[in-house]
Design a protein around this motif. Structure first.
Motif, short mmCIF file in Angstrom:
data_model
loop_
_atom_site.label_atom_id
_atom_site.label_comp_id
_atom_site.label_asym_id
_atom_site.label_seq_id
_atom_site.Cartn_x
_atom_site.Cartn_y
_atom_site.Cartn_z
N ALA A 107 -54.54 22.28 -114.80
CA ALA A 107 -53.48 21.80 -113.92
C ALA A 107 -52.42 21.11 -114.74
O ALA A 107 -52.69 20.56 -115.82
N SER A 224 -51.65 22.89 -109.39
CA SER A 224 -52.60 23.87 -109.90
C SER A 224 -52.84 24.94 -108.84
O SER A 224 -52.32 24.86 -107.73
N HIS A 234 -60.27 18.99 -108.62
CA HIS A 234 -59.06 18.29 -109.06
C HIS A 234 -58.75 17.06 -108.21
O HIS A 234 -58.29 16.04 -108.72
#
Length: 251
Positions: A107, A224, A234
C-alpha cells in the motif's frame, strides 16, 4: 580484574536506573502513592524505597505531602515532561510510522494535515508492491469524498470544515456530507475507510493522530487494492500505527 573506579561507576549507573524506575512508578500511578505501595511496585524494601524517594524529593523530581506523607511527581519532573512534549512533532512521528508501514504492506502510505483548503498530503511513501499512484505529495484531498476528509470532520470544528469546503475546487464538492452517525462511528472505531469510492478496485483508509493536548495533529492514510487490504489486514495495521504514533506524541 575490576578496578575500584569501575565498580563505583557501575554502582552510580545502577542508582540512576533504580531512580528512573521509581519515577516511572509515580508517572504511571493514578495519583499520589504511599511509600509501601511504591516499594511493592518497585519490588524493593521499604528502606530502599524511602532512600530513593527522599533523594528524588531533594532534587524536585518527586514531592511528598506534609500531611499524608504520600509521594507524587515533583515540579522538576513536570517541567521536564512539559519540555519533552513541546519537542515532539506529531507529524514527524506519524511519518516514521507510515514509512515503516509502507515497507511492510502492499500500500502507499502517507500523512495529511489540515489546511484552509482541506486535508493536504505532506508525507507520501510508495510500496514496492503497489505501483498505482493516485495521490502524491502536496495534493489537497476532498473533504467529503475521502477517508482523510471524514476523519478530519470527526474531530475538527464545523466552521473549519465549512470554510475549507468553500476553498475546494468545484469538482471536490460533489460528495455527500457524512451524517452524524458516520462521524460517531469513526470516532468510536478509530478511523475510516472507503472502498472503490473514487477509484475502482482501490480502498482508502485513514486514522487520526493526536498530540499531547488531545487535539488531532494529523491523519495517517493508506491506498491499496481492496482485496490486498483485506488479505493483509491493512485497516488493523493502519489503526495500530496511528495509535502508536499518538502514544509517542504524548496523546
Amino acid at each position: 580484574m575490576t578496578s575500584p573506579d569501575t565498580t563505583k561507576r557501575s554502582a552510580t549507573i545502577q542508582s540512576v536506573s533504580i531512580a528512573a524506575r521509581f519515577l516511572d512508578i509515580l508517572a504511571k500511578a493514578d495519583g499520589p502513592l504511599v511509600l509501601g505501595e511504591i516499594a511493592r511496585r518497585a519490588r524493593t524494601g521499604s528502606s530502599t524505597a524511602h532512600r530513593y524517594m527522599q533523594s528524588l524529593v531533594r532534587e524536585g523530581l518527586a514531592a511528598q505531602d506534609d500531611v499524608t506523607g504520600h509521594y507524587d511527581l515533583g515540579p522538576a519532573a513536570l517541567s521536564i515532561g512539559v519540555r519533552a512534549i513541546r519537542r515532539i512533532d506529531a507529524v514527524e512521528v506519524a511519518a516514521r510510522a507510515m514509512k515503516a508501514l509502507a515497507s511492510r504492506i502492499a500500500a502507499s502510505c502517507g500523512v495529511a494535515i489540515w489546511t484552509e483548503r482541506g486535508p493536504t498530503i505532506v508525507r507520501w511513501y510508495r510500496s514496492t508492491d503497489f505501483a498505482i499512484s493516485t495521490v502524491t505529495l502536496g495534493d489537497v484531498l476532498p473533504v467529503d469524498n475521502t477517508a482523510c476528509g471524514f476523519v478530519f470532520q470527526s474531530y475538527l470544528p464545523k466552521d473549519a470544515i465549512a470554510a475549507a469546503r468553500k476553498e475546494q475546487p468545484a469538482s471536490f464538492r460533489g460528495g455527500s456530507r457524512p451524517p452524524a452517525e458516520m462521524l460517531d462511528a469513526i470516532r468510536r472505531d478509530g478511523g475510516a475507510e472507503l472502498n472503490e469510492h473514487l477509484f475502482s478496485l482501490l480502498t482508502g483508509k485513514a486514522a487520526p493522530v493526536f498530540n499531547a493536548l488531545g487535539e488531532i495533529a494529523c491523519v495517517v492514510t493508506t491506498v491499496s487494492f481492496v482485496k490486498t487490504a483485506e488479505a493483509q489486514g491493512h485497516r488493523a495495521a493502519l489503526f495500530a500505527a496511528a495509535q502508536a504514533a499518538t502514544r509517542e506524541s504524548g496523546g
